[in-house]
Enzyme design. Sequence first.
Site, short mmCIF file in Angstrom:
data_model
loop_
_atom_site.label_atom_id
_atom_site.label_comp_id
_atom_site.label_asym_id
_atom_site.label_seq_id
_atom_site.Cartn_x
_atom_site.Cartn_y
_atom_site.Cartn_z
N LYS A 180 0.84 -1.18 0.00
CA LYS A 180 0.00 0.00 0.00
C LYS A 180 0.89 1.24 0.00
O LYS A 180 2.08 1.15 0.22
CB LYS A 180 -0.91 -0.01 1.23
CG LYS A 180 -1.92 -1.14 1.19
CD LYS A 180 -2.88 -1.17 2.36
CE LYS A 180 -3.49 0.15 2.71
NZ LYS A 180 -4.13 0.85 1.57
N GLU A 207 -2.59 4.92 7.34
CA GLU A 207 -3.38 3.72 7.05
C GLU A 207 -2.97 2.57 7.97
O GLU A 207 -3.81 1.84 8.51
CB GLU A 207 -3.18 3.30 5.59
CG GLU A 207 -3.79 4.28 4.60
CD GLU A 207 -3.57 3.90 3.15
OE1 GLU A 207 -4.30 4.43 2.30
OE2 GLU A 207 -2.67 3.09 2.86
O1 R5P Z 1 -1.65 5.51 -0.10
C1 R5P Z 1 -2.62 5.04 -0.68
C2 R5P Z 1 -3.25 3.77 -0.36
O2 R5P Z 1 -2.44 2.78 0.17
C3 R5P Z 1 -4.25 3.23 -1.37
O3 R5P Z 1 -5.14 2.47 -0.61
C4 R5P Z 1 -3.67 2.38 -2.47
O4 R5P Z 1 -2.67 3.13 -3.14
C5 R5P Z 1 -4.75 1.90 -3.45
O5 R5P Z 1 -5.31 3.00 -4.07
P1 R5P Z 1 -6.34 2.88 -5.28
O6 R5P Z 1 -7.59 2.32 -4.73
O7 R5P Z 1 -6.48 4.28 -5.78
O8 R5P Z 1 -5.70 2.00 -6.31
#
Ligand code: R5P
Length: 218
Positions: free
Chosen positions: A94, A103
């Site tokens: 993540k 997170e």
């Molecule tokens: O820092 C961001 C997070 O970890 C997001 O949950 C991860 O990058 C997934 O993001 P997306 O749903 O936009 O692909």
Amino acid sequence: MDQNQKKQAVARAALAYVETDTVIGVGTGSTVNFFIDALADIKHKITAAVSSSEASTERLKKLGIDVLSLNEVDSLSVYVDGADEVTEHKHMIKGGGAALTQEKIVAAVAKRFICIVDDSKRVPVLGKFPLPIEVIPMARSYVARELVKLGGDPVYRQGVITDNGNVILDVHNLDILAPRDLEQTLNNIPGVVSNGIFALRGADVVLTASESGVATFD
Ligand SMILES: O=C[C@H](O)[C@H](O)[C@H](O)COP(=O)(O)O
């Protein structure tokens, strides 16, 4: 079904894990944005949310959902978040949106972590997606050298400052065959605030949207 439709479908499926009269944890990213929008339909059901980023806080508040600071709550019934990669062991990478540290903290408090992804995020082994690492700014070069010693190829994410005032190194070409060990090793480098491997505390349930619908893996 395009990728956004998959994200929307999996976000709606996560509503089933929202328990009445509890405070829930909310992640960050484009998939979670669909979850926040869906949550607005059942906002009367929850007490409030704790958010993992300024972006999610703003979206929650705009939709009339109360947001508490993590220090105001003892427990969270559930944490719903997306991922950049997830394996069959429910280990994740993540931090693509630079929100990894908050997170990880919010996820640590939650009783259950519900990971919501479309099928493009499912992988046999973590590491194709460059591993984000949040670093104290003055430690950036030192941490980068340590990452090279571990076999990685760190790239400074230009122009990005996290909600905590730090910088991000994205590490390419890391062999993440033992994610729990590597997560710990990276945490031990002075200057590293946190890293994007979520394996010591992985997901409890992974919901995956594909052409054939939403599959549950728990
Ligand atoms: O820092 C961001 C997070 O970890 C997001 O949950 C991860 O990058 C997934 O993001 P997306 O749903 O936009 O692909």
